[in-house]
Design an enzyme around this catalytic site. Structure first.
Site, PDB file in Angstrom:
ATOM      1  N   VAL A   1      52.711  29.997  34.059  1.00 16.30           N
ATOM      2  CA  VAL A   1      53.066  30.048  32.637  1.00 16.30           C
ATOM      3  C   VAL A   1      53.472  31.467  32.234  1.00 16.30           C
ATOM      4  CG1 VAL A   1      52.274  29.657  30.282  1.00 16.30           C
ATOM      5  CG2 VAL A   1      51.492  28.149  32.098  1.00 16.30           C
TER       6      VAL A   1
ATOM      7  N   GLY B   1      48.261  37.862  32.834  1.00 17.29           N
ATOM      8  CA  GLY B   1      48.375  36.759  33.793  1.00 17.29           C
ATOM      9  C   GLY B   1      49.827  36.377  34.004  1.00 17.29           C
TER      10      GLY B   1
ATOM     11  N   LYS C   1      39.116  12.247  29.626  1.00 19.96           N
ATOM     12  CA  LYS C   1      38.990  13.131  30.784  1.00 19.96           C
ATOM     13  C   LYS C   1      38.096  12.429  31.778  1.00 19.96           C
ATOM     14  CE  LYS C   1      40.050  17.378  32.117  1.00 19.96           C
ATOM     15  NZ  LYS C   1      41.297  18.110  31.848  1.00 19.96           N
TER      16      LYS C   1
ATOM     17  N   GLY D   1      51.110  34.180  36.146  1.00 14.97           N
ATOM     18  CA  GLY D   1      51.160  32.984  36.982  1.00 14.97           C
ATOM     19  C   GLY D   1      52.327  32.113  36.553  1.00 14.97           C
TER      20      GLY D   1
HETATM   21  P1  NAD Z   1      48.183  30.327  37.390  1.00 16.88           P
HETATM   22  O1  NAD Z   1      46.979  30.139  38.258  1.00 16.88           O
HETATM   23  O2  NAD Z   1      49.527  30.003  37.920  1.00 16.88           O
HETATM   24  O3  NAD Z   1      48.241  31.867  36.903  1.00 16.88           O
HETATM   25  C1  NAD Z   1      47.159  32.590  36.456  1.00 16.88           C
HETATM   26  C2  NAD Z   1      47.488  34.065  36.737  1.00 16.88           C
HETATM   27  O4  NAD Z   1      46.485  34.871  36.111  1.00 16.88           O
HETATM   28  C3  NAD Z   1      47.477  34.416  38.224  1.00 16.88           C
HETATM   29  O5  NAD Z   1      48.667  35.126  38.556  1.00 16.88           O
HETATM   30  C4  NAD Z   1      46.219  35.294  38.379  1.00 16.88           C
HETATM   31  O6  NAD Z   1      46.363  36.293  39.368  1.00 16.88           O
HETATM   32  C5  NAD Z   1      46.123  35.899  36.992  1.00 16.88           C
HETATM   33  N1  NAD Z   1      44.789  36.360  36.634  1.00 16.88           N
HETATM   34  C6  NAD Z   1      43.604  35.741  36.832  1.00 16.88           C
HETATM   35  N2  NAD Z   1      42.600  36.478  36.337  1.00 16.88           N
HETATM   36  C7  NAD Z   1      43.160  37.589  35.799  1.00 16.88           C
HETATM   37  C8  NAD Z   1      42.642  38.736  35.153  1.00 16.88           C
HETATM   38  N3  NAD Z   1      41.333  38.893  34.950  1.00 16.88           N
HETATM   39  N4  NAD Z   1      43.519  39.697  34.734  1.00 16.88           N
HETATM   40  C9  NAD Z   1      44.840  39.537  34.937  1.00 16.88           C
HETATM   41  N5  NAD Z   1      45.381  38.473  35.562  1.00 16.88           N
HETATM   42  C10 NAD Z   1      44.561  37.519  35.992  1.00 16.88           C
HETATM   43  O7  NAD Z   1      47.862  29.533  36.055  1.00 16.88           O
HETATM   44  P2  NAD Z   1      48.903  28.975  34.973  1.00 16.88           P
HETATM   45  O8  NAD Z   1      49.272  27.587  35.319  1.00 16.88           O
HETATM   46  O9  NAD Z   1      49.968  30.003  34.760  1.00 16.88           O
HETATM   47  O10 NAD Z   1      47.954  28.881  33.697  1.00 16.88           O
HETATM   48  C11 NAD Z   1      47.550  30.032  32.994  1.00 16.88           C
HETATM   49  C12 NAD Z   1      46.551  29.639  31.913  1.00 16.88           C
HETATM   50  O11 NAD Z   1      47.154  28.711  30.998  1.00 16.88           O
HETATM   51  C13 NAD Z   1      45.308  28.923  32.446  1.00 16.88           C
HETATM   52  O12 NAD Z   1      44.207  29.268  31.618  1.00 16.88           O
HETATM   53  C14 NAD Z   1      45.634  27.448  32.254  1.00 16.88           C
HETATM   54  O13 NAD Z   1      44.463  26.665  32.111  1.00 16.88           O
HETATM   55  C15 NAD Z   1      46.408  27.497  30.951  1.00 16.88           C
HETATM   56  N6  NAD Z   1      47.330  26.362  30.779  1.00 16.88           N
HETATM   57  C16 NAD Z   1      48.293  26.130  31.693  1.00 16.88           C
HETATM   58  C17 NAD Z   1      49.173  25.074  31.507  1.00 16.88           C
HETATM   59  C18 NAD Z   1      50.276  24.791  32.492  1.00 16.88           C
HETATM   60  O14 NAD Z   1      51.187  24.019  32.145  1.00 16.88           O
HETATM   61  N7  NAD Z   1      50.271  25.397  33.679  1.00 16.88           N
HETATM   62  C19 NAD Z   1      49.046  24.237  30.377  1.00 16.88           C
HETATM   63  C20 NAD Z   1      48.045  24.511  29.435  1.00 16.88           C
HETATM   64  C21 NAD Z   1      47.178  25.581  29.656  1.00 16.88           C
END
Ligand code: NAD
Length: 364
Positions: free
Chosen positions: A184, A180, A80, A182
């Site tokens: 994922v 969430g 990292k 988002g």
């Molecule tokens: P993202 O930012 O696209 O989505 C996160 C969502 O969570 C948003 O819609 C936000 O409004 C919502 N949110 C935030 N706080 C909240 C709460 N307190 N209550 C309800 N909803 C809430 O992120 P993502 O890319 O979908 O990733 C989601 C999680 O998975 C993160 O923790 C990220 O680190 C982890 N992750 C993602 C990936 C990837 O490929 N994108 C890979 C490994 C881990």
């Protein structure tokens, strides 16, 4: 802080301090372990309150990458990097390219990727100075957004955990709450919808909730009711640290399987709190490894179908971890850590017998 003592305790092989006054660069690259292959992990550009905070963060994150790669069966080590400073004020083409030169100077021991505070455009600058970059957008010849692959891995990990608990992997009519919606979470909801699960979902964004309701018929839950809603499976897909002493006593679910990184506020204590409540926890760093598998696949010349096929490994790996936890009388989190360490140890004996680690992934 005693730097070398901390490095020794965390087990890092190499920590590189990168400094260039002319462009305002202060960065740290941490290479935790390269037994299985080159150390891969994103670069984070962050206004750390202190240099020691940045140092602690980069050591912790790089170590986490070692475990994630190892438990996922990848030939990758953990690394990292952090660039210290306010990305809004300090970012420049020269600074990013200088960082790229430092990455290049490591000759492939460390491969970088996008992380917090770093944009696609920034990666383009870094890429100008080094080939050791992955996770690029499709328009730059990369693999693009990894989220659908991550969601697929979470879905398979969830099915494996459900199978371990009930003897069936089908999620039809199973009540799942996705926290969430988002990148994922929404992709996971789509997969669960196809399978006929009964989906509850919550998000701070009303627009995301409405979208999921219209497209996948989810049942909305208020953002502060996620830990009291009775469900079969809870899928945290928003943020870390949500499983803690305050929330765990209230949980009304049988399984936890989600994408959020570092869901356990305290890895040891909270994994035992969950076990004591009889809740089966699928380790986050195992079932959310689809994103890492995706960028690993990019290193070899990307194919989405190969990335998805590799991600299917998460199903077997989750079953193996949950069984090991049962047999060893430890938590799934501990079992995943132990199995990762055992894999590294077994490959390291192979390496001592056959000389050098495999640091030669071909980089296009
Ligand atoms: P993202 O930012 O696209 O989505 C996160 C969502 O969570 C948003 O819609 C936000 O409004 C919502 N949110 C935030 N706080 C909240 C709460 N307190 N209550 C309800 N909803 C809430 O992120 P993502 O890319 O979908 O990733 C989601 C999680 O998975 C993160 O923790 C990220 O680190 C982890 N992750 C993602 C990936 C990837 O490929 N994108 C890979 C490994 C881990």
């Amino acid at each position: 802080m005693n730097l070398f003592e901390t490095i020794r305790e965390m087990g890092h092989q190499q920590v590189v301090f990168c400094h260039d006054d002319a462009v305002g660069l202060k960065a740290i690259i941490a290479i935790h372990d390269t037994t299985l292959g080159p150390a891969l992990g994103g670069v984070r550009f962050w206004p750390y309150a202190s240099e020691s905070e940045a140092f602690t963060d980069v050591l912790r994150l790089s170590r986490g990458m070692t475990y994630k790669a190892a438990i996922s069966g990848l030939n990758l080590g953990g690394g990292k990097s952090v660039i210290i400073g306010d990305p809004l004020r300090m970012k420049s083409e020269a600074l990013l390219r200088r960082f790229g030169q430092f990455v290049e100077s490591l000759g492939g021991r460390y491969i970088t990727a996008e992380d917090m505070g770093v944009s696609v455009r920034d990666m383009e600058y870094i890429r100008m100075e080094t080939a050791y970059v992955t996770g690029l957008p499709e328009e730059m010849g990369g693999s693009g957004d990894p989220s659908p692959v991550t969601a697929y891995g979470v879905y398979l990990g969830m099915k494996a955990a459900w199978k371990k608990l009930t003897g069936t992997e089908s999620l039809k009519n199973v009540k799942v709450l996705v926290q969430g919606l988002g990148k994922v979470g929404m992709a996971l909801v789509e997969l669960l919808h196809k399978e006929g699960a009964f989906i509850y979902a919550t998000d701070l964004s009303a627009a995301q909730l409405e979208k999921a309701q219209a497209e996948f018929g989810i049942h909305p839950v208020s953002p502060d009711a996620w830990y009291t809603q009775p469900v079969d499976i809870l899928a945290p897909c928003a943020r870390g640290g949500i499983l803690n002493a305050d929330t765990i006593p209230h949980l009304q679910c049988a399984v936890i399987a989600g994408s959020a990184n570092n869901q356990l506020a305290d890895e040891k204590l909270d994994s035992y709190r969950l076990a004591n409540r009889g809740i089966l926890y699928a380790p986050d760093f195992l079932i959310n490894a689809g994103g890492l598998i995706n960028v690993y696949t990019e290193l070899e010349g990307y194919s989405r179908s190969r990335a998805l096929a590799r991600t299917e490994y998460i199903y077997e790996a989750t079953l193996r971890v949950l069984s090991a936890a049962e047999q060893r009388g430890i938590t799934p989190h501990e079992a995943a850590m132990q199995l990762a360490e055992e894999r590294i140890r077994s490959i390291s004996t192979l390496r001592t017998r056959t000389s050098q680690p495999n640091l030669s992934l071909s980089i296009a």
